[in-house]
Write an enzyme that holds these catalytic residues in place. Structure first.
Site, short mmCIF file in Angstrom:
data_model
loop_
_atom_site.label_atom_id
_atom_site.label_comp_id
_atom_site.label_asym_id
_atom_site.label_seq_id
_atom_site.Cartn_x
_atom_site.Cartn_y
_atom_site.Cartn_z
N GLU A 33 -3.44 3.33 -7.67
CA GLU A 33 -3.89 4.37 -6.95
C GLU A 33 -2.64 5.77 -7.07
OE1 GLU A 33 -6.35 3.22 -3.10
OE2 GLU A 33 -4.07 2.67 -2.84
N HIS A 58 0.74 -1.20 0.15
CA HIS A 58 0.09 -0.07 0.02
C HIS A 58 0.86 1.35 -0.12
CE1 HIS A 58 -2.79 3.16 1.54
NE2 HIS A 58 -3.71 2.44 0.76
#
Lengths: 224, 224, 224, 224
Positions: free
Chosen positions: D142, D94
């Site tokens: 992202e 992440h």
């Protein structure tokens, strides 16, 4: 060991202070230090240490050393290499390059073995006290939220300077204390000394100035 | 871009290859490269780049660059600084200095912008394939468990060399491929080339040798 | 705050102490602690805290907390989450999970705010002194080279225990002191207490034992 | 493997989604998933996995796993522990928890061995391509500068979604693709699917909403 009070300039990795630009600033500092007799030192990138040492006679510091011994450490900064390149010392644990606690201990032991000076950067009074137990040459307290900003730590938070001086001296009164963050002019330097500090550590205040010579002269005047 | 087949020596941070010792080895490599016409390059510590570039005409690489732009990055290795010091390229993601995936991408983009060559180190076939998608100049595959050991990767695990060559070429056939770990002599070099590699990356095989000139000449003979 | 003298078991991430296996060990400790009245605590993986707390009444610690506040910290260990899961405290700066100096300060402040106990791990006397200035609940000194080994720190290096106790007490006499590394039996525990420590921190000595109950009973006997 | 199109909620370490608050959100998602038949999953803190798994029947993911095998890894997240706590998979890499390239490879191999699903987060098209060579279950692209912001990636940079889908499919068409950053409502979800994505990964859009149920229903409507 640096003569105090002192002005230590960390040139970081700005384009305005990489390679030949760094040596230019170092020459300016050397000239002003000679004229004013104010103690000045410069911390340059590892790539620039040897050429900077060749260019000037003021003390040249590394911006970092790694907690390593000679061996298999590709791409890390060996304290011996910094020393051989001609640096007299190193910043340790700068806010942009923090170290694990045990590694600060190792860096300081390695530096001591090699006769390198150490300026350990800290972020507050509590961390300064912890570092004082290691007996570095100097501690430079810099509140991270003020670094690179417009207001000097000596104005924005004089208490952190005064309390660091007091707390560190109580643990170890041989450690010199600098302060930094937002330092830009002679008034900030004078205030730092008034608060008990032995000098300042600064960066953008000089590097980003239009007239670097003027700013350096003003800083020196703050010591006098 | 390095002429291939090539022998790239990573001098790491051994005392035998710090400061003047590194330049001595570089001069030896330069002499042998000139005599044998074998392509050779040396990767030195950041502190030693500029003096090494002054000392020799063979290509000098940095051992590492950080994924940063000019700015506030105290103590990190700015690609521009490496370039200005005279390096022609850099090792990236060495097994002793691994990088976050997104940072490898950034380092390669930064190097490309500056015209720096890149040798990205990898640990296996899968990681080599991932890196190949980034189009570095070279990939150097080195199984970590064999690094610094007595048995050359070309003997201990020839499959990893052959499979890396094949997998990388399928993704991107402009990327050159080196292999490393345990490489010590001309036979290892010859075997690497036979397996499809464009050369070797080595360190202790030369640095820890009693007679460095002898070892370097033997390595060169492996190319011929 | 743990009653001392105490035996703190760090179950690390062994298969023998993950999930149901960890709760099994915790139940064994609870039984022996009740029978012998010796203070015992267990530090489990974050995933296992809540179920372990449901299973036993002895104090459950986290093996780590991160220096963060509630917010955007995907995958990090929030002190609040550890607390809500039922842990009474956390190991901080374990030798397998070292922290940046400023982050130790932050972790201890966060723990204090939440009423979490802290056991800060250190590697030598100098680092123990530095940590003592932060006033954690406990310091656990463990020479890294002895961790997981066959010889107890109390035999291999009794001086480090005695000197840590002395140095820490001089800075802050409210901090409790544990020692660890190679601790395996009641004799090691008795020796630790004789050297001035308030207990032991151990792992493989129990987890890798064939008969865990026997080892735990022997450790408890060392306190009595 | 998650049924697609899907909505994956990463609850991060917000107070609004720690402990009981996280389970409350999970129950809401379960209810809406059942009613609408839209596939939904939740990624919670390690401390909260087991209780969340007890509370709901929708798939529960870890927010992170470390590239480790059972052993001496105090305070790190063992894939086995995540699995035993009941998670069906994990986010990997992440943007708030980036991994070294070789460690992504190791995490994916470890997850595969244990039958854990993997959602690897990436920051751009180039990094997504590199990750695709590893064959994770899913890739979630992202752009870091849009995370937590007010404008959905599907509006601010639809090209990154379309190009990631295309580039990843070309390398490996079994990998599912999510997009994230600024996703807040059904229109963003519908647009993501229209751009070729298999769903969305989001966080603050739900967690910081006054009426979470309303937002979740709206997101689900975007799939229908």
């Amino acid at each position: 060991m640096l003569k105090t009070p002192t002005i230590v300039l960390n040139v970081k990795t700005y384009m305005e202070s990489t390679g030949e630009n760094a040596f230019e600033i170092a020459r300016l500092m050397e000239k002003i230090a000679e004229e004013t007799k104010v103690s000045m030192a410069i911390a340059v990138q590892a790539c620039d240490i040897s050429r900077c040492v060749d260019a000037v006679s003021i003390p040249v510091y590394a911006q970092h050393i790694d907690p390593i011994k000679p061996g298999s450490n590709t791409g890390w900064t060996l304290p011996e290499a910094v020393k051989m390149a001609g640096a007299v010392g190193a910043l340790v644990n700068h806010s942009e390059h923090r170290l694990i606690l045990a590694d600060i201990d190792t860096c300081l032991l390695r530096a001591k073995d090699l006769g390198l000076d150490t300026i350990v950067c800290t972020n507050n009074v509590a961390v300064s006290k912890a570092v004082a137990t290691f007996s570095p040459s100097m501690i430079a307290v810099e509140p991270p939220e003020l670094i690179g900003g417009d207001i000097s730590v000596t104005t924005a938070d004089p208490g952190i300077v005064r309390n660091t001086v007091q707390a560190v001296r109580r643990i170890n009164n041989t450690v010199k204390i600098l302060c930094g963050a937002g330092v830009k002019n002679g008034r900030d330097v004078a205030k730092a000394i008034e608060l008990g500090a032995d000098g300042v550590l600064l960066a953008s205040g000089v590097i980003k100035a239009k007239n670097k010579e003027e700013v350096l002269r003003d800083l020196a005047a703050g010591v006098l």
